[in-house]
Design a protein around this motif. Structure first.
Motif, PDB file in Angstrom:
ATOM      1  N   ALA A  88       0.845  -1.194   0.000  1.00  0.00           N
ATOM      2  CA  ALA A  88       0.000   0.000   0.000  1.00  0.00           C
ATOM      3  C   ALA A  88       0.881   1.245   0.000  1.00  0.00           C
ATOM      4  O   ALA A  88       1.820   1.344   0.790  1.00  0.00           O
ATOM      5  N   GLN A  89       0.585   2.175  -0.885  1.00  0.00           N
ATOM      6  CA  GLN A  89       1.300   3.448  -0.952  1.00  0.00           C
ATOM      7  C   GLN A  89       0.292   4.573  -0.762  1.00  0.00           C
ATOM      8  O   GLN A  89      -0.906   4.401  -1.010  1.00  0.00           O
ATOM      9  N   LEU A  90       0.781   5.724  -0.337  1.00  0.00           N
ATOM     10  CA  LEU A  90      -0.068   6.890  -0.103  1.00  0.00           C
ATOM     11  C   LEU A  90      -0.246   7.665  -1.404  1.00  0.00           C
ATOM     12  O   LEU A  90       0.723   7.931  -2.109  1.00  0.00           O
ATOM     13  N   ARG A 105       6.790   6.064  -2.108  1.00  0.00           N
ATOM     14  CA  ARG A 105       7.301   4.897  -2.824  1.00  0.00           C
ATOM     15  C   ARG A 105       8.177   4.113  -1.841  1.00  0.00           C
ATOM     16  O   ARG A 105       9.373   3.981  -2.031  1.00  0.00           O
ATOM     17  N   LEU A 106       7.544   3.625  -0.788  1.00  0.00           N
ATOM     18  CA  LEU A 106       8.269   2.885   0.248  1.00  0.00           C
ATOM     19  C   LEU A 106       8.271   1.404  -0.102  1.00  0.00           C
ATOM     20  O   LEU A 106       7.233   0.836  -0.459  1.00  0.00           O
ATOM     21  N   ARG A 107       9.428   0.797   0.027  1.00  0.00           N
ATOM     22  CA  ARG A 107       9.602  -0.600  -0.387  1.00  0.00           C
ATOM     23  C   ARG A 107       8.609  -1.535   0.312  1.00  0.00           C
ATOM     24  O   ARG A 107       8.096  -2.466  -0.286  1.00  0.00           O
ATOM     25  N   HIS A 108       8.322  -1.277   1.584  1.00  0.00           N
ATOM     26  CA  HIS A 108       7.407  -2.147   2.325  1.00  0.00           C
ATOM     27  C   HIS A 108       6.064  -1.487   2.590  1.00  0.00           C
ATOM     28  O   HIS A 108       5.299  -1.945   3.440  1.00  0.00           O
ATOM     29  N   LEU A 123       2.759   9.593   8.647  1.00  0.00           N
ATOM     30  CA  LEU A 123       2.496   8.207   8.264  1.00  0.00           C
ATOM     31  C   LEU A 123       3.373   7.265   9.056  1.00  0.00           C
ATOM     32  O   LEU A 123       4.381   7.668   9.633  1.00  0.00           O
ATOM     33  N   SER A 124       2.958   6.022   9.083  1.00  0.00           N
ATOM     34  CA  SER A 124       3.787   4.984   9.683  1.00  0.00           C
ATOM     35  C   SER A 124       4.028   3.923   8.619  1.00  0.00           C
ATOM     36  O   SER A 124       3.189   3.672   7.759  1.00  0.00           O
ATOM     37  N   ALA A 125       5.215   3.350   8.678  1.00  0.00           N
ATOM     38  CA  ALA A 125       5.615   2.345   7.698  1.00  0.00           C
ATOM     39  C   ALA A 125       6.373   1.243   8.421  1.00  0.00           C
ATOM     40  O   ALA A 125       7.020   1.501   9.430  1.00  0.00           O
TER      41      ALA A 125
END
Length: 173
Positions: A88-90, A105-108, A123-125
């Motif tokens: 899931a991306q924002l 564009r976060l890998r996880h 946000l949290s990732a």
């Protein structure tokens, strides 16, 4: 009075709505609409914009994996999560319509997000090996720069004990 039998094909006709997000002025409600796609054998979702005065609704996004909408405090932007690959991306989208723009564009992927009262996004990732892994950087745009110009990357989430934010990275106690 006869009884009807529910078949597997009937399940493909069921649409579920949830995750309501009320616009700051109360003139609109965004909902997540979810359904089963028999051809792809996957759950799909998109955002619906509802007018509480008339009860009418229309698609706000086309999906196929949009969820968790949130209006910006000024009501001009909508943020939501969309699956890109398996993560899931924002995404950001003007409240009056247009094309959604990928903001992360976060890998996880992104686990959760919220708007701050100042109109910024938090946000949290998921952490991997103690750090957030980034993918290719998105193309900057006017709204993107506006909402993310002062983003602070926290790699050691040690919160100040007075509840007023995180310690700076170089600070030792």
């Amino acid at each position: 009075m006869g009884t009807a039998t529910l078949t597997a094909e009937d399940l493909l006709e069921i649409r579920l709505v949830g995750a309501p997000a009320f616009s700051p002025d109360g003139a609109g409600i965004l909902l997540t609409e979810q359904w089963l796609d028999g051809k792809d054998n996957r759950t799909k979702s998109r955002l619906l914009l509802c007018d509480p005065a008339s009860g009418a609704s229309r698609p706000f996004t086309q999906g196929p994996s949009d969820r968790l909408p949130a209006w910006s405090p000024d009501g001009r932007q909508v943020a939501f999560l969309r699956r890109v690959g398996e993560e899931a991306q924002l995404f950001l989208m003007p409240a009056d319509g247009g094309e959604p723009r990928q903001a992360t564009r976060l890998r996880h992927g992104v686990a959760a997000f919220c708007w701050t009262g100042a109109g910024r996004l938090a946000l949290s990732a998921p952490l991997t090996g103690g750090r957030i892994e980034e993918g290719e950087a998105p193309e900057p745009a006017d709204d993107f720069e506006r909402y993310t110009a002062d983003v602070r990357r926290v790699t050691r989430p040690f919160h100040k004990l007075d509840g007023e934010g995180f310690f700076d990275q170089g600070r030792n106690q």
